[in-house]
Write an enzyme that holds these catalytic residues in place. Sequence first.
Site, mmCIF file in Angstrom:
data_model
loop_
_atom_site.group_PDB
_atom_site.id
_atom_site.type_symbol
_atom_site.label_atom_id
_atom_site.label_comp_id
_atom_site.label_asym_id
_atom_site.label_seq_id
_atom_site.Cartn_x
_atom_site.Cartn_y
_atom_site.Cartn_z
ATOM 1 C CE LYS A 134 -5.856 1.763 4.308
ATOM 2 N NZ LYS A 134 -6.388 1.415 2.978
ATOM 3 C CG ASP B 182 -2.162 0.874 1.022
ATOM 4 O OD1 ASP B 182 -3.269 0.321 1.025
ATOM 5 O OD2 ASP B 182 -1.995 2.095 0.790
ATOM 6 N NE ARG C 294 -16.294 2.393 2.098
ATOM 7 C CZ ARG C 294 -15.428 1.521 1.552
ATOM 8 N NH1 ARG C 294 -14.698 1.878 0.517
ATOM 9 N NH2 ARG C 294 -15.337 0.280 2.029
ATOM 10 C CG LEU D 110 -14.554 -10.635 -0.881
ATOM 11 C CD1 LEU D 110 -13.269 -10.069 -0.295
ATOM 12 C CD2 LEU D 110 -14.632 -12.137 -0.660
ATOM 13 C CB CYS E 223 -20.318 -2.910 -3.476
ATOM 14 S SG CYS E 223 -18.690 -3.264 -2.841
HETATM 15 C C1 UDX Z 1 -22.239 -6.455 -1.840
HETATM 16 C C2 UDX Z 1 -22.423 -7.828 -2.485
HETATM 17 O O1 UDX Z 1 -23.306 -8.612 -1.664
HETATM 18 C C3 UDX Z 1 -21.075 -8.530 -2.592
HETATM 19 O O2 UDX Z 1 -21.232 -9.779 -3.233
HETATM 20 C C4 UDX Z 1 -20.145 -7.640 -3.411
HETATM 21 O O3 UDX Z 1 -18.868 -8.249 -3.561
HETATM 22 C C5 UDX Z 1 -19.988 -6.290 -2.730
HETATM 23 O O4 UDX Z 1 -21.281 -5.670 -2.579
HETATM 24 P P1 UDX Z 1 -21.903 -5.456 0.558
HETATM 25 O O5 UDX Z 1 -21.932 -4.138 -0.141
HETATM 26 O O6 UDX Z 1 -20.866 -5.723 1.593
HETATM 27 O O7 UDX Z 1 -21.783 -6.654 -0.538
HETATM 28 O O8 UDX Z 1 -23.294 -5.581 1.329
HETATM 29 P P2 UDX Z 1 -24.618 -6.442 1.135
HETATM 30 O O9 UDX Z 1 -24.707 -7.400 2.242
HETATM 31 O O10 UDX Z 1 -24.730 -6.950 -0.237
HETATM 32 O O11 UDX Z 1 -25.754 -5.297 1.354
HETATM 33 C C6 UDX Z 1 -25.719 -4.172 0.509
HETATM 34 C C7 UDX Z 1 -26.833 -3.230 0.955
HETATM 35 O O12 UDX Z 1 -28.105 -3.800 0.629
HETATM 36 C C8 UDX Z 1 -26.841 -2.965 2.466
HETATM 37 O O13 UDX Z 1 -27.126 -1.591 2.696
HETATM 38 C C9 UDX Z 1 -27.990 -3.822 2.975
HETATM 39 O O14 UDX Z 1 -28.617 -3.268 4.126
HETATM 40 C C10 UDX Z 1 -28.942 -3.803 1.779
HETATM 41 N N1 UDX Z 1 -29.797 -4.993 1.709
HETATM 42 C C11 UDX Z 1 -29.242 -6.206 1.465
HETATM 43 C C12 UDX Z 1 -31.173 -4.832 1.861
HETATM 44 O O15 UDX Z 1 -31.680 -3.731 2.097
HETATM 45 N N2 UDX Z 1 -31.972 -5.938 1.756
HETATM 46 C C13 UDX Z 1 -31.456 -7.181 1.525
HETATM 47 O O16 UDX Z 1 -32.231 -8.140 1.463
HETATM 48 C C14 UDX Z 1 -30.045 -7.320 1.391
#
Ligand code: UDX
Length: 454
Positions: free
Chosen positions: A35, A30, A331, A153, A263
């Site tokens: 970090k 990095d 974020r 992930l 994401c």
């Molecule tokens: C996501 C994807 O799941 C993962 O595969 C990818 O690599 C990165 O983006 P992440 O952003 O960590 O992962 O969170 P995730 O668990 O997917 O939830 C994303 C958002 O959707 C959260 O704000 C969560 O609260 C919301 N969510 C998720 C809902 O509102 N309802 C659901 O049923 C699932």
Amino acid sequence: MNIVVIGTGYVGLVSGTCFAEMGFNVTCVDKIEDKINKLKENIIPIYEPGLEEMVARNVTAGRITFTTDLAAALKDADIVSIAVGTPTRKLDGYADLTYVFDAAKEIATALDHYAVIVTKSTVPAGTGYKIREIIQRTNPSLEFDIASNPEFLREGNAITDFMEPDRVVCGTESTRAREHMAKLYAPLAKAGAEIIHTDIISSELIKYAANTFLATKVSFINEMADLCEKVGGNITDVAYGMGTDQRIGNKFLQPGPGYGGSCFPKDTTAMVNIGERALSPITIVDAVVKVNRARPHRMVAKIIDAAGGDIEGKKIAFLGLTFKPNTDDVRDSIAILVADELARSGATVVAYDPKGMDEAKEVIGQTVTYATDTDEALQDADVMVLATEWSEFCALSPDTLRSKLKQPIVVDLRNAYDPAAMQQAGFDYISIGRAPVFAYSGEQAALARQTKTA
Ligand code: UDX
């Protein structure tokens, strides 16, 4: 094999540590000295269940090291994984690839032998070819291959998602690169994971298509919830009834305040942009983004309504600031947007989050007040909002809530509580896509009627 991972954020640090856990020699690089120094003292800059122990175990085993010196790290690298951030570009919502291209240039300058240069960061289709051009232009004599290896992930679940994946996707354009990737993921293949080999573009598209489809499910169920509130359905039953169809699946059908994180917002915006640039608009994802963008304001309106139409000077206990539980990441957190808008609408918002307080302060500063624990946030509040479904908030009993709150009014943005229990305990309980409970104001209204007629 020797692996170099560039970038020690959520993706880079988890990937590097898991590669070490799988038995490879890993060097995590990095630019940010602070970090790297912290990592050398096993101070992990992010909260991810199980990561700290895994890093410590692999540092002790001598399989993972941390450095800012990319050239030294590349000396005997077989695989170089680019896992740097690709934030949303303010200008047009496209993925900002500056860090990816900078890494490509630095690799080309320092590398002096064949290696496979893998893009793990989420990048628009065609980025791999741009990386190849940059490397060829920077170091015309270098022998190398590129590959795409997107990550799937979920924050708060990243180690399990890495070590027990539904599938691993490897995009390559040579047999040699494909063999390197097959060797890299052989330990997971042996444990039963499916390793999908495809071309570079398809691999880059799989990541966006998967993530934006998951976001589509979330916006879809959120609109179904809003419809239920209008026509009287129960979203819990609708989601269950839909999700028991194996073709739909029951995951990502949980209604809420909208999706956040580093994401979904980024990938949906980028997908719309990729479509626009390719003159092949992805109209469905455009709608998904619009639904999500409007959602925080809908939530604020719901809370103001539950508070009797006015929140000026009222104390709102606000539980949860992270974009989802089991992470410290705020974020694009909808909870943060809602708390901020409530505060700007005149309420005294007292917020608490188990892991995301410091991160929230960096985003909204002192717009809200920060409680030291749940009890302090709840104490004498006029309204309580559950914004992020941390288990400690979900475990709060109606009696506990009743004893702390000034008024038994709860707005539950994650459907964490049981309407019947809240009715029983005399609450006004407003949730998502389910019939509202007015046991408190109904009682007040009845009382008011009584005193009027008395
Ligand atoms: C996501 C994807 O799941 C993962 O595969 C990818 O690599 C990165 O983006 P992440 O952003 O960590 O992962 O969170 P995730 O668990 O997917 O939830 C994303 C958002 O959707 C959260 O704000 C969560 O609260 C919301 N969510 C998720 C809902 O509102 N309802 C659901 O049923 C699932």
